[in-house]
Design an enzyme around this catalytic site. Structure first.
Site, PDB file in Angstrom:
ATOM      1  CG  ASP A 112      -0.394  -0.196   2.512  1.00  0.00           C
ATOM      2  OD1 ASP A 112       0.804  -0.564   2.570  1.00  0.00           O
ATOM      3  OD2 ASP A 112      -1.088   0.015   3.518  1.00  0.00           O
ATOM      4  CG  ASP A 136       2.660  -8.160   5.048  1.00  0.00           C
ATOM      5  OD1 ASP A 136       3.340  -9.118   5.454  1.00  0.00           O
ATOM      6  OD2 ASP A 136       3.075  -6.989   5.029  1.00  0.00           O
ATOM      7  CG  ASP A 138      -1.039  -5.655   4.010  1.00  0.00           C
ATOM      8  OD1 ASP A 138      -0.898  -5.845   2.786  1.00  0.00           O
ATOM      9  OD2 ASP A 138      -0.255  -4.948   4.669  1.00  0.00           O
ATOM     10  NE  ARG A 180       2.186  -3.677   6.422  1.00  0.00           N
ATOM     11  CZ  ARG A 180       1.995  -2.627   5.630  1.00  0.00           C
ATOM     12  NH1 ARG A 180       2.707  -1.545   5.789  1.00  0.00           N
ATOM     13  NH2 ARG A 180       1.103  -2.664   4.669  1.00  0.00           N
TER      14      ARG A 180
HETATM   15  O1  F6P Z   1       5.530  -6.272   4.432  1.00  0.00           O
HETATM   16  C1  F6P Z   1       6.322  -7.420   4.476  1.00  0.00           C
HETATM   17  C2  F6P Z   1       6.950  -7.586   5.823  1.00  0.00           C
HETATM   18  O2  F6P Z   1       7.748  -8.744   5.836  1.00  0.00           O
HETATM   19  C3  F6P Z   1       5.985  -7.623   7.010  1.00  0.00           C
HETATM   20  O3  F6P Z   1       5.393  -8.885   7.148  1.00  0.00           O
HETATM   21  C4  F6P Z   1       6.885  -7.242   8.148  1.00  0.00           C
HETATM   22  O4  F6P Z   1       6.159  -6.649   9.191  1.00  0.00           O
HETATM   23  C5  F6P Z   1       7.814  -6.252   7.521  1.00  0.00           C
HETATM   24  O5  F6P Z   1       7.782  -6.486   6.123  1.00  0.00           O
HETATM   25  C6  F6P Z   1       9.238  -6.377   7.995  1.00  0.00           C
HETATM   26  O6  F6P Z   1       9.968  -5.384   7.398  1.00  0.00           O
HETATM   27  P1  F6P Z   1      11.550  -5.303   7.268  1.00  0.00           P
HETATM   28  O7  F6P Z   1      11.854  -5.491   5.820  1.00  0.00           O
HETATM   29  O8  F6P Z   1      11.849  -3.930   7.721  1.00  0.00           O
HETATM   30  O9  F6P Z   1      12.132  -6.376   8.119  1.00  0.00           O
END
Ligand code: F6P
Length: 357
Positions: A112, A136, A138, A180
């Site tokens: 998003d 996700d 989402d 997420r």
């Molecule tokens: O949006 C994908 C995701 O893996 C989510 O599930 C998680 O909360 C976030 O990204 C983790 O982000 P990063 O890349 O900062 O570890």
């Protein structure tokens, strides 16, 4: 046939399985329509000219270049979460630079946040198409996002192994999955593996109820009971002094230490007088090879993206997001896809059933 038209493509936000397959699909379909495809590196960062060498920002993607990336892990184009792009003046400069380079439209593969950037670019005269690349699931406007199916399969495979070891050792498990603020990965993993407990950010949960449920399962002889937890579900715990449980066991815990899956396993172990271990599945969900579903979804989405971009520009307005509705790929304006009044469906009955059976 070469129409002399140029389009761009980028991957943005967290990487997700199927992003490369979508790039390949766009490259093949663009070539079929005589369009030149430019790959923009590291999400919107590649539009900002931050790199020392221009080829680190943007690269011509001919069919030869993308030949081997179809089932490559991660994203060939790299990705990033680009904070400067939140600023209007930065976006204006990026739109101008795109036009100067003759890039007439952009395919944005991301979640998003990436879509919001794309919508703003549309308003600056750069037509954009979004492909929902995030594990996700989402986004309320689509039944599936690219990478979600793969992420669930990774989790299911891991939980099956963990449950085997739990059984061998009579040792319940806590397994943390990503998502997420969306519990879809956790729910799907739970129902596909027969896990007996699940907690998600959509629902309030109670530590003592969880402990009672585990005690009940253990009493029935189910020593491989598995709790699937979706990251970011901690704020949905009903007030409970879990730190005291740990302190009472003579272990050290600081007031700032947050609740984690490992600490949750420890609290359950102390409350239920059993062994319990935690596993965080983490990035293995993002770096996996896409499932057939995700690869095929990527193909359909790429084909639709190029079709939309070759349509009459007057139908375009604020760009389109591609999604899945009734099992089929479809497109809807970004504004509709991002409409905050759309509520993502969460199956509360299923949630209660998993935690009851
Ligand atoms: O949006 C994908 C995701 O893996 C989510 O599930 C998680 O909360 C976030 O990204 C983790 O982000 P990063 O890349 O900062 O570890």
């Amino acid at each position: 046939m070469n129409t002399g038209k140029k389009i761009g493509i980028l991957t943005s936000g967290g990487d997700s399985p199927g992003m490369n397959a979508a790039v390949v699909s766009v490259a093949r379909c663009a070539s079929d329509k005589g369009l030149q495809l430019m790959g923009i590196k590291r999400g919107y960062n590649g539009l900002l000219g931050l790199s020392d060498k221009p080829e680190d920002d943007i690269e011509y993607l001919d069919l030869e270049t993308v030949l081997d990336i179809m089932d490559m892990r991660g994203t060939y184009l790299r990705t990033a979460r680009c904070l400067p792009f939140l600023k209007a003046e930065v976006r204006e400069q990026a739109a101008e630079d795109l036009k100067k380079q003759g890039i007439e439209a952009l395919v944005v593969i991301g979640g998003d946040g990436s879509y919001r950037g794309a919508l703003e670019l549309c308003r600056l005269g750069v037509p954009c198409i979004g492909i929902p690349g995030t594990i996700d699931n989402d986004l309320a406007y689509t039944e599936a996002t690219l990478g979600y199916d793969t992420a669930v399969n990774v989790c299911v495979e891991a939980v099956r192994s963990i449950r085997a070891t739990s059984r061998s050792h009579d040792r319940p498990a806590v397994v943390e999955v990503m998502g997420r603020n969306c519990g879809d990965i956790a729910m799907r993993t739970a129902i596909a593996t027969g896990a007996e407990m699940v907690i998600v950010p959509e629902m309030e949960w109670d530590m003592l109820e969880l402990a009672d449920r585990l005690k009940f399962l253990l009493k029935k002889g189910n020593t491989r009971a598995t709790l699937i937890i979706s990251e970011h579900c901690w704020h949905k715990m009903k007030p409970f002094d879990w730190r005291k449980v740990i302190e009472d066991s003579k272990r050290v815990i600081h007031p700032d230490d947050p609740l984690t899956s490992e600490r949750l396993a420890l609290v359950l172990k102390l409350l239920c007088k059993t062994e319990a271990r935690a596993t965080v599945i983490g990035y293995t969900q993002r770096g996996a090879i896409p499932t057939a579903y995700d690869s095929a979804f990527a193909f359909d989405a790429g084909r639709m993206a190029v079709d939309l971009l070759t349509k009459d520009a007057s139908t375009f307005k604020d760009g389109f997001a591609i999604g899945v509705r009734d099992g089929r790929v479809y497109s809807t304006p970004f504004e509709d896809a991002l409409d905050e009044n759309r509520k993502k469906f969460f199956d509360e009955d299923l949630y209660r059933l998993v935690n009851r059976l």
